[in-house]
Design a protein around this motif. Sequence first.
Motif, PDB file in Angstrom:
ATOM      1  N   PHE A 105      -1.871  13.961 -49.575  1.00 50.30           N
ATOM      2  CA  PHE A 105      -1.213  13.667 -50.831  1.00 50.30           C
ATOM      3  C   PHE A 105       0.176  13.072 -50.640  1.00 50.30           C
ATOM      4  O   PHE A 105       0.905  13.438 -49.709  1.00 50.30           O
ATOM      5  CB  PHE A 105      -1.081  14.936 -51.672  1.00 50.30           C
ATOM      6  CG  PHE A 105      -2.352  15.326 -52.343  1.00 50.30           C
ATOM      7  CD1 PHE A 105      -3.329  16.026 -51.649  1.00 50.30           C
ATOM      8  CD2 PHE A 105      -2.593  14.986 -53.663  1.00 50.30           C
ATOM      9  CE1 PHE A 105      -4.521  16.381 -52.268  1.00 50.30           C
ATOM     10  CE2 PHE A 105      -3.774  15.332 -54.291  1.00 50.30           C
ATOM     11  CZ  PHE A 105      -4.739  16.029 -53.597  1.00 50.30           C
ATOM     12  N   GLY A 106       0.533  12.180 -51.540  1.00 53.66           N
ATOM     13  CA  GLY A 106       1.899  11.709 -51.630  1.00 53.66           C
ATOM     14  C   GLY A 106       2.745  12.722 -52.393  1.00 53.66           C
ATOM     15  O   GLY A 106       2.237  13.712 -52.909  1.00 53.66           O
ATOM     16  N   PRO A 107       4.061  12.467 -52.499  1.00 53.27           N
ATOM     17  CA  PRO A 107       4.966  13.421 -53.139  1.00 53.27           C
ATOM     18  C   PRO A 107       4.871  13.432 -54.654  1.00 53.27           C
ATOM     19  O   PRO A 107       5.403  14.337 -55.298  1.00 53.27           O
ATOM     20  CB  PRO A 107       6.347  12.952 -52.693  1.00 53.27           C
ATOM     21  CG  PRO A 107       6.167  11.489 -52.467  1.00 53.27           C
ATOM     22  CD  PRO A 107       4.782  11.315 -51.943  1.00 53.27           C
ATOM     23  N   GLY A 108       4.199  12.434 -55.248  1.00 47.84           N
ATOM     24  CA  GLY A 108       4.037  12.404 -56.689  1.00 47.84           C
ATOM     25  C   GLY A 108       5.084  11.565 -57.401  1.00 47.84           C
ATOM     26  O   GLY A 108       6.186  11.329 -56.887  1.00 47.84           O
TER      27      GLY A 108
ATOM     28  N   TYR B  36      -4.691  24.181 -50.610  1.00 45.87           N
ATOM     29  CA  TYR B  36      -3.493  23.363 -50.594  1.00 45.87           C
ATOM     30  C   TYR B  36      -2.339  24.169 -51.198  1.00 45.87           C
ATOM     31  O   TYR B  36      -2.544  25.043 -52.051  1.00 45.87           O
ATOM     32  CB  TYR B  36      -3.673  22.110 -51.443  1.00 45.87           C
ATOM     33  CG  TYR B  36      -4.524  21.021 -50.824  1.00 45.87           C
ATOM     34  CD1 TYR B  36      -5.903  21.048 -50.953  1.00 45.87           C
ATOM     35  CD2 TYR B  36      -3.941  19.967 -50.138  1.00 45.87           C
ATOM     36  CE1 TYR B  36      -6.690  20.033 -50.401  1.00 45.87           C
ATOM     37  CE2 TYR B  36      -4.715  18.950 -49.590  1.00 45.87           C
ATOM     38  CZ  TYR B  36      -6.083  18.997 -49.722  1.00 45.87           C
ATOM     39  OH  TYR B  36      -6.853  17.993 -49.183  1.00 45.87           O
ATOM     40  N   GLY B  41       7.837  20.158 -57.754  1.00 49.36           N
ATOM     41  CA  GLY B  41       8.192  18.755 -57.714  1.00 49.36           C
ATOM     42  C   GLY B  41       7.663  17.984 -56.531  1.00 49.36           C
ATOM     43  O   GLY B  41       8.055  16.838 -56.317  1.00 49.36           O
ATOM     44  N   GLN B  42       6.770  18.594 -55.777  1.00 53.84           N
ATOM     45  CA  GLN B  42       6.249  17.950 -54.567  1.00 53.84           C
ATOM     46  C   GLN B  42       4.756  17.684 -54.676  1.00 53.84           C
ATOM     47  O   GLN B  42       4.083  18.130 -55.599  1.00 53.84           O
ATOM     48  CB  GLN B  42       6.520  18.853 -53.355  1.00 53.84           C
ATOM     49  CG  GLN B  42       7.981  19.159 -53.114  1.00 53.84           C
ATOM     50  CD  GLN B  42       8.782  17.916 -52.788  1.00 53.84           C
ATOM     51  OE1 GLN B  42       8.375  17.087 -51.968  1.00 53.84           O
ATOM     52  NE2 GLN B  42       9.927  17.762 -53.425  1.00 53.84           N
ATOM     53  N   GLY B  43       4.255  16.938 -53.689  1.00 51.91           N
ATOM     54  CA  GLY B  43       2.821  16.737 -53.594  1.00 51.91           C
ATOM     55  C   GLY B  43       2.149  17.956 -52.981  1.00 51.91           C
ATOM     56  O   GLY B  43       2.766  18.999 -52.793  1.00 51.91           O
ATOM     57  N   LEU B  44       0.876  17.823 -52.671  1.00 53.39           N
ATOM     58  CA  LEU B  44       0.113  18.929 -52.111  1.00 53.39           C
ATOM     59  C   LEU B  44       0.042  18.822 -50.601  1.00 53.39           C
ATOM     60  O   LEU B  44      -0.145  17.731 -50.057  1.00 53.39           O
ATOM     61  CB  LEU B  44      -1.315  18.932 -52.669  1.00 53.39           C
ATOM     62  CG  LEU B  44      -1.534  19.616 -54.013  1.00 53.39           C
ATOM     63  CD1 LEU B  44      -0.870  18.833 -55.124  1.00 53.39           C
ATOM     64  CD2 LEU B  44      -3.016  19.788 -54.279  1.00 53.39           C
ATOM     65  N   GLN B  45       0.164  19.950 -49.942  1.00 51.17           N
ATOM     66  CA  GLN B  45       0.064  20.013 -48.488  1.00 51.17           C
ATOM     67  C   GLN B  45      -1.142  20.843 -48.118  1.00 51.17           C
ATOM     68  O   GLN B  45      -1.336  21.945 -48.639  1.00 51.17           O
ATOM     69  CB  GLN B  45       1.331  20.622 -47.889  1.00 51.17           C
ATOM     70  CG  GLN B  45       1.321  20.677 -46.370  1.00 51.17           C
ATOM     71  CD  GLN B  45       2.555  21.335 -45.797  1.00 51.17           C
ATOM     72  OE1 GLN B  45       3.240  22.098 -46.474  1.00 51.17           O
ATOM     73  NE2 GLN B  45       2.851  21.061 -44.543  1.00 51.17           N
TER      74      GLN B  45
END
Lengths: 114, 115
Positions: A105-108, B36, B41-45
């Motif tokens: 995933f990207g950071p959004g 995940y 405020g972030q994407g998924l890891q």
Amino acid sequence: EADIYQTPRYLVIGTGKKITLECSQTMGHDKMYWYQQDPGMELHLIHYSYGVNSTEKGDLSSESTVSRIRTEHFPLTLESARPSHTSQYLCASSESAPRRYEQYFGPGTRLTVT
Amino acid sequence: AQSVTQPDIHITVSEGASLELRCNYSYGATPYLFWYVQSPGQGLQLLLKYFSGDTLVQGIKGFEAEFKRSQSSFNLRKPSVHWSDAAEYFCAVGAQGNYGQNFVFGPGTRLSVLP
């Protein structure tokens, strides 16, 4: 560390404007995806792509459109933004088989339409 | 079509306590399963994944998960939670032979950690 980028990270824009959310990955992945996520809510798939010149709509209906002219690039466009489009948009990519379900995933992009 | 449920919307634990986040799935065959984590405020890891083999899988940040076919579950565990683990956790399932439209996320569980 996954190399997938989204710009802008935050966008506040007025109703009726045309916007494009950028997503790029440097991993050479064939598969790319766009998800929409409202605050504190689950992710909904809105678009995906198997490869260049391939795009499909996801589970959640969206007024946005996407294109895939290059493997690494998968932009999302809203022709006329509305307040109902306010949300977070997440881009992801994955390899081909057998690891195709492991998505990075990207950071959004957090979009606010006023 | 497959589906994923995470029964706990919000869990609060004290730092140092153990943690278990529940995930149940519905799918006819053996799925690919993922956990995940998403910080604000972030994407998924990706924390960890199960494709086949050993049903206890180890992931990053000290997390592990156990696949139990009989219970259709893939619960996430950590023996000792750190304050930095506070985040949203998503369980996901992917179906064999399909593309992205069959990669389904659960609704998420928000983890709060008390000092």
